[in-house]
Scaffold this active site. Sequence first.
Site, short mmCIF file in Angstrom:
data_model
loop_
_atom_site.label_atom_id
_atom_site.label_comp_id
_atom_site.label_asym_id
_atom_site.label_seq_id
_atom_site.Cartn_x
_atom_site.Cartn_y
_atom_site.Cartn_z
N GLU B 311 62.74 -8.11 73.25
CA GLU B 311 63.65 -7.83 72.12
C GLU B 311 63.81 -6.32 71.97
O GLU B 311 63.63 -5.76 70.89
CB GLU B 311 63.09 -8.43 70.82
CG GLU B 311 62.65 -9.88 70.98
CD GLU B 311 62.27 -10.58 69.66
OE1 GLU B 311 62.78 -11.67 69.44
OE2 GLU B 311 61.50 -9.99 68.88
N CYS B 404 62.44 -15.07 60.95
CA CYS B 404 62.40 -13.77 60.28
C CYS B 404 63.75 -13.39 59.68
O CYS B 404 63.82 -12.73 58.65
CB CYS B 404 61.92 -12.69 61.24
SG CYS B 404 62.78 -12.66 62.82
N CYS B 405 64.85 -13.79 60.34
CA CYS B 405 66.15 -13.24 59.96
C CYS B 405 66.72 -13.80 58.65
O CYS B 405 67.17 -13.02 57.81
CB CYS B 405 67.15 -13.40 61.11
SG CYS B 405 66.63 -12.55 62.62
#
Lengths: 645, 645
Positions: B311, B404-405
């Site tokens: 990432e 998480c987003c």
Amino acid sequence: MPHSVSYGPTLPTSQAISSLRPLPAHAVRLSADGLLGGWQIRNADATLPHCISRLHTQGNLDNLRRVTGDFAGDFAGMWFADTDVYKTLEAALWERARSGGSSAFVADTAQLLEKAQDFDGYLNSYYQVDHRDRQWAELPSSHEMYTAGHLIQAAVAAARSASDTPAVQQILTVARRFADLLVRRFGTGGVDALDGHPEVETALVELYRVTGHRPYLDLAARFVGLRGHGLLGPDSRFRQRHYYQDHQPVRDATEVTGHVVRQVYLAAGAVDVAVETGDSALLNAAERLWESAIAAKTYLTGGQGSRHRDEAFGAPYELPPDRAYAETCAAIGGFHWAWRLLLATGRSRYADEMERLLYNGIAASTALDGTAFFYSNPLQLRTGHDGDDEDAPGRRLSWYSCACCPPNLARLMASLHTYTATGDPGGLQVHLYAPGTVTAGGHTIEVATAYPWEETVTISVTETTEAPWTLTLRVPAWCADAQLTVNGEPVDTAVRHQGYLGLTRTWLPGDRVELVLAMPPRLLAAHHRVDAVRGSVALTRGPLVYCLEQADLPGELDGIVLEDLELDARGPIGVITGAHPIAPVMLLTPVRAQSSADDELYLPLDAATPAATPPTAMPAIPYFLWANRAAGAMRVWIPLAPQDR
Amino acid sequence: MPHSVSYGPTLPTSQAISSLRPLPAHAVRLSADGLLGGWQIRNADATLPHCISRLHTQGNLDNLRRVTGDFAGDFAGMWFADTDVYKTLEAALWERARSGGSSAFVADTAQLLEKAQDFDGYLNSYYQVDHRDRQWAELPSSHEMYTAGHLIQAAVAAARSASDTPAVQQILTVARRFADLLVRRFGTGGVDALDGHPEVETALVELYRVTGHRPYLDLAARFVGLRGHGLLGPDSRFRQRHYYQDHQPVRDATEVTGHVVRQVYLAAGAVDVAVETGDSALLNAAERLWESAIAAKTYLTGGQGSRHRDEAFGAPYELPPDRAYAETCAAIGGFHWAWRLLLATGRSRYADEMERLLYNGIAASTALDGTAFFYSNPLQLRTGHDGDDEDAPGRRLSWYSCACCPPNLARLMASLHTYTATGDPGGLQVHLYAPGTVTAGGHTIEVATAYPWEETVTISVTETTEAPWTLTLRVPAWCADAQLTVNGEPVDTAVRHQGYLGLTRTWLPGDRVELVLAMPPRLLAAHHRVDAVRGSVALTRGPLVYCLEQADLPGELDGIVLEDLELDARGPIGVITGAHPIAPVMLLTPVRAQSSADDELYLPLDAATPAATPPTAMPAIPYFLWANRAAGAMRVWIPLAPQDR
């Protein structure tokens, strides 16, 4: 059971679907002064000893000694570390068959394997000591059958070595006992299961070819047939069934997908099963898959795999040069796959692909000295590349924590001569051009050439039977102008069968065939859907892809980075021999430097076109020779000046 | 300790290095009919309830109930699953402060956290039940302080909510107890250690701002200072120190690198530490890092992260649109980072970046209905994309195993109004244009605009003090033609301070300012080093990046795939309002289809140029609206016809 005549990898039975027949291994001798023969020598002298040494220092052999109780330390390396032993063993066996002599490594390893094997035939140093409870319990990731497959392939090499030493018998016995266990456990009526990593399929077919024992072939066919039915589990986060090619039955698949090495090993195994079982639908599926790869998922170097994530194929036309994965083992697997399709069909496009892989995707993996290797083989290295990941390299490493590639190279190189020509009672077929000799069926030809550096291949008949026979020569697809003479008389090269020229006549000793394959430098562009190299060209000459390296930047462009160069397509491209420290034949490329390095990242299209320096010339070297000097940027695809696109 | 006036995230103390001062949260009201205000309503009505619901169904809350003994099942989800609870809690607290009302989720969660916390202040449901033995033992990957950081940020939201409910006190108490534990364990004189994932730095500074307790700031400064000295371990296979930004001290770093979210969170925390400690060298380092990102490692959408592997940021200019990672959380972190630099320096380029992120990289993550999300935000989706990986999507998902987003979006959207304007005794500064009102220091302005769809922003003074003050308006860098009138009188817009127009006068109620930011469609090209989009252009209008979607392909091009389109740069680009099912304002793009779809992958450059269809027109829609209809290909960068490059 060992053959009295040595053979190389892949020997279809006489019942198999087959257009071409492999020659005995000793029928081909490659000269050390040719590129291919030189690689075989380098492999014998440097790569193979290096691999054996690493098996000692990295703990692979100690892992097996833990099983026998002769080593008390921890398990070392990957859970499939035994495969490095088996591939090196296979390489040593091919090499011993090629060059003679004996190998203490072979004898010692054979004994060790015999001692380490379980009573029931199981052998896997990771599971035998610390993880007995998980044996056979985690097949999607365990690599247990993948590991067995490499053991079996070593045994096949042993059986085909025309040798009957105790070691040969031991390796064969150990491998058969493991194969028999697989048959009992997973054969017809047994557990429906698959290994997450194909490999055992091709190995089992080869073991069937060596032994004539049909259950091995049946098991391989069963594994190919079971794939694509979800046996490896449902899709989950970051791991989908197509990663394992388990999303669709092999015979229905129309597109290569997922982890590349898994895909190409599976496809090679499917061809083996298809030809031995007469399953032409399966063979067609394997050809269709191959076409899908060549049409939209293969790099110019023959490399495959566009994504580091999952070491995987990408979407069609997703072929970034900088993040090309193009794993060395994938290229070797692709070579094996193409070879099987060549034998089955006789179509030159498969030999073309073997050649492209050999001189580019495979050759680039190995350093000049034969003891450092790339795991992935990108087509571009950027200035400022972070360069430290094992699989995103700025330089070749002498070993890897996942060391699948070096011993895979060793086994390919030790058997390389067996892939160059085929033969049958009707004649000889030459697929890969290299100086050396080919002898079979009472004919001997001598090949003299500096291919791929030079255009001319001279073939002299030095021995022949009195009956007519056919000398068959491949005309590579890259060659737009092939000229042929026999004893100085021109022969029409327009008539070809499946890409080959056939010369049928009653040959006489001293007959001389000269094939001239024109090798002008070529500028290639990619399909417009390949976004990653739009507006760029690649330089090739003959089978070789060329590249630019920062180390060759001419003095006039001092301070420029490779990313700022553009090719002046109107300038001439020179072919220069002998003037470069690395490349026997380099191309002299007309380039200019753009000088807007400090521009903003995004600007209006109509912003002033950046100034460019006057054109100058820069060496381009064969891609496979890159990264043999100081670390620095490299690129295969060179941007064209906007006006040249 | 809770403030009597509510504030949003990031409130530097009066001692901090600071050019701009946040306004109280209630000073700004965004109208529901504007894009930003509409997003806040959608967040309150859809996204936030959706997140709360998922915390129940995905086991995040049950994980905490395992600690208290009120749930007997297994731990669910990622080891840092508590952070989803904390971010949702933070979002609920901002939302409650914005719109009033009460929240059972806040009250229940506060109680649960209080009950779950260890006596010494430790709180982490993953480690407290099953992994006590590994507590604090695996900081490079444990996310323990990252998790603590999100707890602390929820507490900061509680403290700034101008509310004094028991829940507010409970959350603050729990967070302070954990923060105090961190200070005892890792503060000056304690263990030299770091969490592998930055986040706690910015949280500790914010907690210092709320409490005035200096040890929190000192610990944050200590963590920023300790990074870059190898505390997270040596480089290893596939995990290098630069992944964690531990390869170089923050104040020496010149280039963003490694895992993007880690990098941007770290940089935001470094700014917080720098401004509160008066460390202008550290602030300069953070600005330098930011410039390195903008110069060569940021997508046109503001997205960052070129590699799925890790990432991570790629090499400079490595910006593939199809494999763009551009994680939603990275965009949110980038927004936070830019906001901190804006407050510290007053430079409009940081507000420009907030705007770019908001309307593109961030907005694209959320579906029209507010309950489905992208984790990564590519700039191209290919025909034939396999589309199943969670982080390489062909469509938005309603939740993620690494979620998480979505809650990160919820906390940003609930506090979005606090980022639009700043103020001080000298006046008001408007950074992001949206309809609504801003009240501070005795002045009230009313903003009326259909921005970003329309060019005109009208600001009316409805309340004012008698003393002169300055109304400061940002002129976005994308705007080449800004026109300004005050009560109909033109004002020169050439004189700007740090990208802003300042209007200083004695204002009267009824004064009317009209700012017209010309929004012609623009064709942008990327720097020549961005190989991935060479020969292509992107369409933008105002702050919006546009894209093509397969769903909009005109009937004349039926059967064509998006990859075969090229833009006819000589054709006019229309701006059309109201005619599109998804986009309020679309661009009408002149395109042609190339018709060589079946060509070979690599061909000589001089092979015939593919035929193209006659030009036609195709809608381009704002990028952030893509993937709200049938799944299909999308692209931001459109190839130019060769003659137009």
